[in-house]
Motif scaffolding. Structure first.
Motif, PDB file in Angstrom:
ATOM      1  N   ALA A 128       0.849  -1.188   0.000  1.00 16.86           N
ATOM      2  CA  ALA A 128       0.000   0.000   0.000  1.00 16.86           C
ATOM      3  C   ALA A 128       0.889   1.243   0.000  1.00 16.86           C
ATOM      4  N   GLN A 129       0.547   2.204  -0.850  1.00 13.47           N
ATOM      5  CA  GLN A 129       1.340   3.420  -0.968  1.00 13.47           C
ATOM      6  C   GLN A 129       0.444   4.628  -0.733  1.00 13.47           C
ATOM      7  N   THR A 130       0.918   5.558   0.083  1.00 10.61           N
ATOM      8  CA  THR A 130       0.172   6.794   0.367  1.00 10.61           C
ATOM      9  C   THR A 130       1.056   7.993   0.082  1.00 10.61           C
ATOM     10  N   ALA A 131       0.418   9.046  -0.416  1.00  8.79           N
ATOM     11  CA  ALA A 131       1.152  10.276  -0.713  1.00  8.79           C
ATOM     12  C   ALA A 131       1.214  11.196   0.495  1.00  8.79           C
ATOM     13  N   PRO A 160      -0.224  -3.381   5.473  1.00  7.59           N
ATOM     14  CA  PRO A 160      -0.212  -2.194   6.336  1.00  7.59           C
ATOM     15  C   PRO A 160       0.220  -0.967   5.556  1.00  7.59           C
ATOM     16  N   HIS A 161      -0.292   0.177   5.942  1.00  6.13           N
ATOM     17  CA  HIS A 161       0.081   1.419   5.259  1.00  6.13           C
ATOM     18  C   HIS A 161       0.764   2.358   6.241  1.00  6.13           C
ATOM     19  N   LEU A 162       1.603   3.221   5.689  1.00  6.23           N
ATOM     20  CA  LEU A 162       2.293   4.232   6.462  1.00  6.23           C
ATOM     21  C   LEU A 162       1.547   5.557   6.351  1.00  6.23           C
ATOM     22  N   ALA A 163       1.903   6.502   7.229  1.00  5.99           N
ATOM     23  CA  ALA A 163       1.326   7.832   7.115  1.00  5.99           C
ATOM     24  C   ALA A 163       1.732   8.477   5.790  1.00  5.99           C
ATOM     25  N   ARG A 164       2.898   8.098   5.284  1.00 10.47           N
ATOM     26  CA  ARG A 164       3.366   8.569   3.974  1.00 10.47           C
ATOM     27  C   ARG A 164       4.350   7.543   3.423  1.00 10.47           C
ATOM     28  N   GLY A 165       4.273   7.260   2.121  1.00 10.71           N
ATOM     29  CA  GLY A 165       5.216   6.360   1.489  1.00 10.71           C
ATOM     30  C   GLY A 165       4.649   4.962   1.305  1.00 10.71           C
ATOM     31  N   THR A 166       5.534   4.019   0.983  1.00  9.56           N
ATOM     32  CA  THR A 166       5.149   2.645   0.713  1.00  9.56           C
ATOM     33  C   THR A 166       5.384   1.782   1.939  1.00  9.56           C
ATOM     34  N   ILE A 213      -5.092   5.963  -1.442  1.00  6.98           N
ATOM     35  CA  ILE A 213      -4.200   4.845  -1.165  1.00  6.98           C
ATOM     36  C   ILE A 213      -4.128   3.992  -2.428  1.00  6.98           C
ATOM     37  N   VAL A 214      -2.933   3.714  -2.881  1.00  2.85           N
ATOM     38  CA  VAL A 214      -2.722   2.892  -4.069  1.00  2.85           C
ATOM     39  C   VAL A 214      -2.180   1.536  -3.636  1.00  2.85           C
ATOM     40  N   TYR A 215      -2.944   0.491  -3.912  1.00  2.00           N
ATOM     41  CA  TYR A 215      -2.515  -0.864  -3.620  1.00  2.00           C
ATOM     42  C   TYR A 215      -1.934  -1.473  -4.895  1.00  2.00           C
ATOM     43  N   THR A 216      -0.769  -2.089  -4.770  1.00  2.00           N
ATOM     44  CA  THR A 216      -0.071  -2.666  -5.921  1.00  2.00           C
ATOM     45  C   THR A 216       0.181  -4.147  -5.686  1.00  2.00           C
ATOM     46  N   ALA A 217      -0.208  -4.969  -6.654  1.00  2.00           N
ATOM     47  CA  ALA A 217       0.085  -6.402  -6.635  1.00  2.00           C
ATOM     48  C   ALA A 217       1.261  -6.666  -7.571  1.00  2.00           C
TER      49      ALA A 217
END
Length: 220
Positions: A128-131, A160-166, A213-217
């Motif tokens: 999961a990636q967040t800007a 799991p996702h971070l407050a910012r980043g991958t 949130i961008v999820y990448t497989a």
């Protein structure tokens, strides 16, 4: 608050390539025989399919085709309602004393989104990636640390996702319905991810906050 989730779609194709024919001839008296060889090559392309949110399930067909890619992004919407405000109906009704403390907030019910992963490419991982955090047009900010995501299927966990980043990756278990013939290579997993928002301790300013949130497989 609106939190958007992305959908990434891949496709499967089968190709027949490199077909060549050989011609030979045997001539003369008596019984004859000759041979001709045919080079045959079948190429099976690797496929990776990820759906998060609404959309058509990848039913699959004998030709290997699935649903068309979709740019539609599903939304997970939450509403924060003030809690603990004094009840003062006005008029001749009774009044309640207010100590001046800022009111708290109660988030609306959790949001559940369907998730699906299909692949013929072996081990699949998700990240999961967040800007950044949730922002409002008025300049408000809420950290994505207030958001949690859980899965009802351990074979398809929510990364799991971070407050910012991958954030760190998680593995989708290979196998699943209809993959018995090649359970270590094929993957068909479905789940429902539950998104829960916990209001921050410091009450945010009123407004509409959004993030992506961008999820990448991916597979090796």
């Amino acid at each position: 608050m609106r939190l958007r989730t992305a959908c990434i779609v891949g496709s499967l194709g089968l190709a027949l390539a490199g077909v060549q024919a050989e011609q030979t001839q045997s001539q003369g008296n008596g019984s004859r025989s000759t041979t001709a060889r045919l080079d045959f090559e079948l190429r099976i392309e690797r496929m990776l399919y990820l759906r998060i949110g609404s959309g058509g399930a990848h039913a699959g067909t004998p030709a290997g085709t699935g649903p068309a890619a979709s740019a539609a992004v599903s939304s997970a919407d939450f509403t924060l309602s003030p809690a603990g405000l004094p009840d003062n109906p006005g008029g001749n009704g009774p009044t309640n004393a207010w100590g001046g403390a800022a009111p708290g907030f109660v988030a609306s019910a959790a949001v559940v989104v369907p998730v699906e992963v299909r692949s013929n490419a072996g081990q699949v991982s998700l990240v999961a990636q967040t800007a950044g955090g949730l922002t409002s047009p008025g300049g408000g900010f809420i950290s994505l640390n207030q958001l949690t995501v859980s899965s009802d299927n351990s074979s398809l966990p929510a990364p799991p996702h971070l407050a910012r980043g991958t954030g760190p990756s998680v593995n989708v278990a290979t196998g699943g319905s209809g993959t018995g013939a090649a359970g270590t290579l094929l993957t068909y997993r479905t789940a429902h991810w539950t998104l829960q928002f916990t209001p921050p301790a410091t009450p945010p300013a009123a407004g509409t906050y959004s993030s992506l949130i961008v999820y990448t497989a991916s597979s090796p």
